[in-house]
Scaffold this motif. Structure first.
Motif, PDB file in Angstrom:
ATOM      1  N   GLU A  61       0.837  -1.205   0.000  1.00 10.72           N
ATOM      2  CA  GLU A  61       0.000   0.000   0.000  1.00 10.72           C
ATOM      3  C   GLU A  61       0.873   1.256   0.000  1.00 10.72           C
TER       4      GLU A  61
ATOM      5  N   SER B 280     -15.976   2.746   7.339  1.00 14.51           N
ATOM      6  CA  SER B 280     -14.765   2.257   6.680  1.00 14.51           C
ATOM      7  C   SER B 280     -13.814   3.410   6.353  1.00 14.51           C
ATOM      8  N   ILE B 281     -14.347   4.475   5.719  1.00 20.19           N
ATOM      9  CA  ILE B 281     -13.456   5.576   5.308  1.00 20.19           C
ATOM     10  C   ILE B 281     -12.891   6.304   6.518  1.00 20.19           C
TER      11      ILE B 281
ATOM     12  N   SER C 290     -12.340   4.989   9.589  1.00 17.85           N
ATOM     13  CA  SER C 290     -11.335   4.155  10.261  1.00 17.85           C
ATOM     14  C   SER C 290     -10.037   4.087   9.466  1.00 17.85           C
ATOM     15  N   LYS C 291     -10.126   4.146   8.117  1.00 22.49           N
ATOM     16  CA  LYS C 291      -8.905   4.090   7.293  1.00 22.49           C
ATOM     17  C   LYS C 291      -8.124   5.406   7.346  1.00 22.49           C
TER      18      LYS C 291
ATOM     19  N   ARG D  13      -6.128   6.000  11.085  1.00 20.10           N
ATOM     20  CA  ARG D  13      -5.177   4.980  11.526  1.00 20.10           C
ATOM     21  C   ARG D  13      -4.040   5.668  12.277  1.00 20.10           C
TER      22      ARG D  13
ATOM     23  N   GLN E 149      -0.021   4.478   7.014  1.00 14.02           N
ATOM     24  CA  GLN E 149      -1.083   3.521   6.672  1.00 14.02           C
ATOM     25  C   GLN E 149      -2.418   4.212   6.390  1.00 14.02           C
ATOM     26  N   ARG E 150      -2.435   5.540   6.486  1.00 15.42           N
ATOM     27  CA  ARG E 150      -3.702   6.262   6.321  1.00 15.42           C
ATOM     28  C   ARG E 150      -4.144   6.333   4.872  1.00 15.42           C
ATOM     29  N   LEU E 151      -5.443   6.191   4.665  1.00 13.09           N
ATOM     30  CA  LEU E 151      -6.011   6.383   3.336  1.00 13.09           C
ATOM     31  C   LEU E 151      -5.674   7.797   2.867  1.00 13.09           C
TER      32      LEU E 151
ATOM     33  N   THR F 181      -1.027   6.613   1.231  1.00 19.41           N
ATOM     34  CA  THR F 181      -0.311   5.420   0.774  1.00 19.41           C
ATOM     35  C   THR F 181       0.137   5.652  -0.678  1.00 19.41           C
TER      36      THR F 181
ATOM     37  N   ASP G 121      -6.788   7.183  -3.811  1.00 22.77           N
ATOM     38  CA  ASP G 121      -7.432   6.151  -2.985  1.00 22.77           C
ATOM     39  C   ASP G 121      -8.643   6.714  -2.241  1.00 22.77           C
TER      40      ASP G 121
ATOM     41  N   HIS H 241     -12.698   5.484  -2.857  1.00 24.40           N
ATOM     42  CA  HIS H 241     -13.355   4.736  -1.770  1.00 24.40           C
ATOM     43  C   HIS H 241     -14.859   4.641  -2.029  1.00 24.40           C
TER      44      HIS H 241
END
Length: 678
Positions: free
Chosen positions: A324, A597-598, A600-601, A604, A609-611, A614, A620, A624
């Motif tokens: 990622e 989901s968005i 929590s991503k 992080r 590791q964050r949306l 990466t 990304d 989503h």
């Protein structure tokens, strides 16, 4: 007949007297109930102040935020720092300090190295009975741990509690320059361990920088990673997790599927191989050495067993996270050029401003309690925003007015100059535009585009929480603003509903660039800056931060838009920071799975590791599933019907803004000349 009438009359009189007595009793009961209600509210307030946890086990819906978020301005670190002479501590003193740190809500989140540093650098102070250690309303720069004696904590003359050996107080002051909310007075002779903010921040910052440089050096020795540049190696560091092992723990086992890469931070690792059924020692590895790198790019089995020889600490990154973070096939990050071409094609260079300061006149309230006063659109820690127009009323503008004396006092000169520079150079449909800038001996003025729809904060307060289409549209506008800024190497760092405005079409624009910073991708900055509820963990930990903090705050924003309050909130800043560092997100039942989901991503704890942060960058975020119904091209060219339009009220041009009384105070004059180029 007369007798009966007399009896009836007596009965009526008696009934009247009973009714009067009942009314009196009712009134008395009502007064007693009101008094009990008042006492109950007072007790609840005292419970809140003392931080007593709720006894209820029920799940409660998050409370709607009712007040504006406080902001914390970045404070420059000193060029050189004179550290007080280290005070030697005996074992019992060290134990007391460590226990105090461990039981404190905020300090308990420090790692072992930071705790050891605190113990090492705490100095000692003594106070006589009745001495004030902290005074309510003053600005603080030190935190304290009680070594011996007793102190009293009072607020507005009311005693709140006493402090004794092992208690911590004033700890927020080591993070930023905050106003003391209570007075702490010595009841007996008192001995305190204390630390000043500049000492703490400088030491933590220097340690973080040193550690980062060291890790970069370790990664550069890897054969597999040697082709990567510093930006990409920095991303790997941001994605790595710290893991600890005890003596004889197996870290990787020969023959097992390889799925992680390790760097040794502390301790020794023994490498062994199975030879004819016996474990043969191959070698020992120490600090800075790494193993398992082949696992990152090939489907391989472990060729040896690596075990901890005594306590070991490693940094590790697993294959999935690595993929990622770093695109193996083409080592290129932040490649948003294609996505942004269309947006840039529609940008036009703005003509030079012909506005003159003397042509601007204030717009006045036409009705209500402030009728005849100038319209104030907003008030912040660094100034006021007023509604102005030209003499011939051709166009409205929002004029930000900030006291020069205040800017100098808070050491924000560079931030103000940078805010003007950004706004002047920015041409983006999702960022408020600057029309002109002026100054006099007291103030600097920035004349900006007027967004008639008002603040998203005001709208959120009115409706409680937004439905998903509105929240998604607002967030999409911020994503486009971020794409523009990040491509120009600008971090925003102050996202919140208060800094988002609605234009006449209902499109969202980013305002207030006082905390933004220009930075090369791959570098880190170490300032403590932002709004507490929206701060990323790496800012609180002074570990160095970059563009990843903007994606963390975007996750927090989505949550607040959908719920009405941020995910990490409290009336006490240190509790907010503790919650952020714990990172536990609690979602209300009505929130969709895609929204969860968005969020929590983006929230992080590890920035790498964050949306959005990466290998594919902001693409990304756009891809989503929460944004599955969004037409990004139509949004960029302004062809979407904004669902936010229904939030905009009709009426006078200022109807969508909160109302503020006139400020008749005049700032002092300031002649240092920092604004020479403003």
């Amino acid at each position: 007949m007369e007798k009966k009438l007399e009896e009836l009359k007596q009965q009526l009189q008696k009934q009247c007297m009973i009714n009067q007595e009942l009314q009196r009793q009712n009134k008395d009961l009502e007064q007693r109930l009101q008094e009990k209600e008042r006492l109950l509210q007072e007790l609840n307030g005292q419970y809140d102040e003392l931080g007593v946890p709720s006894q209820s086990g029920n799940v409660v819906e998050p409370e709607i935020r009712k007040s504006r978020a406080a902001v914390i301005a970045s404070e420059p670190l000193p060029e050189t720092l004179e550290i007080r002479k280290r005070v030697k501590k005996v074992a019992s003193e060290t134990s007391l300090i460590v226990k105090a740190i461990q039981k404190n809500d905020f300090l308990s989140r420090l790692d072992d190295e930071q705790t050891a540093m605190m113990v090492d650098l705490l100095a000692v102070s003594s106070y006589k009975p009745n001495d004030d250690v902290i005074k309510e309303g003053t600005e603080g720069d030190s935190m304290y741990i009680v070594a011996a004696g007793e102190l009293l904590v009072t607020q507005a003359g009311q005693t709140l509690r006493s402090l004794t050996t092992g208690d911590v107080f004033g700890e927020l002051a080591i993070l930023y320059n905050c106003r003391r909310t209570a007075t702490v007075k010595a009841k007996t002779a008192v001995r305190l361990w204390c630390m000043e903010r500049q000492t703490y921040r400088t030491i933590i910052t220097n340690k973080s920088k040193k550690k980062r440089e060291q890790l970069l050096g370790f990664l550069k020795t890897s054969r597999t990673l040697k082709e990567l540049n510093d930006v990409q190696l920095s991303k790997i560091i941001d994605s790595m997790e710290e893991v600890k092992y005890q003596d004889k723990d197996v870290i990787v086992r020969e023959g097992a599927e390889a799925n992680a890469f390790y760097i040794i931070l502390k301790g020794e690792v023994l490498v062994t191989k199975n030879v004819n059924g016996h474990q043969k020692q191959i070698r020992r590895m120490g600090k800075g050495e790494h193993f398992g790198e082949q696992a990152l790019i090939r489907e391989v089995l472990r060729t040896a067993t690596c075990s901890a020889e005594g306590p070991v600490t490693c940094l590790s990154i697993d294959k999935e996270v690595f993929e990622e973070t770093i695109p193996i096939e083409h080592l290129e990050l932040f490649d948003d050029s294609k996505v942004l071409q269309e947006a840039e094609a529609s940008e036009k260079s703005s003509p030079g401003s012909t506005l003159r300061f003397k042509d601007l006149v204030p717009v006045l309230y036409q009705e209500g309690r402030y009728q005849g006063d100038p319209v104030t659109l907003g008030v912040g820690g660094f100034g006021r925003v007023e509604l102005v127009t030209t003499v011939n009323h051709e166009e409205y503008y929002a004029m930000k007015r900030v006291s020069k004396k205040h800017i100098v006092a808070k050491r924000q000169e560079e931030h103000m100059l940078f805010e003007k520079k950004i706004l002047k150079a920015t041409q983006c449909n999702f960022i408020v535009s600057l029309h002109a800038a002026f100054k006099d001996t007291r103030y600097i003025y920035m004349v900006m585009e007027f967004c008639v729809g008002g603040e998203i904060w005001t709208k959120l307060k009115e409706v409680g929480r937004f439905d998903e289409p509105i929240a998604m549209f607002c967030t999409a506008c911020v994503v486009e603003a971020y794409a523009y800024l990040h491509k120009k190497n600008i971090m925003y760092r102050d996202l919140k509903p208060e800094n988002l405005m609605l234009d006449i079409k209902g499109y969202v624009k980013l305002v207030d660039f006082g905390f933004s910073k220009e930075m090369v991708h791959g570098d880190k900055t170490y300032s403590f800056v932002g709004t507490p509820e929206y701060m990323a963990p790496e800012i609180i930990k002074n570990q160095g931060h970059d563009f990843a903090v903007d994606f963390w705050s975007l996750g927090v924003l989505i949550y607040e838009l959908l719920v009405g309050s941020p995910p990490f909130s409290s009336s006490e800043p240190q509790k907010i920071y503790a919650k952020i560092l714990d990172g536990v997100l609690k979602y209300p039942p009505y929130m969709s799975e895609a929204a969860r989901s968005i969020i929590s991503k983006m929230c992080r704890p590890r920035p790498g590791q964050r949306l959005g942060n990466t290998k594919n960058g902001i693409r990304d975020v756009r891809n989503h599933r929460w944004f599955s119904s969004m037409n990004w091209h139509k949004l960029r060219v302004g062809q979407l019907d904004a669902p936010t339009v229904r939030l905009i009220r009709k009426g006078p041009c200022y109807i969508n803004f909160d109302r503020f009384p006139l400020d008749q105070t005049k700032a002092e004059e300031e002649f240092s000349g920092w604004d020479r180029d403003f």
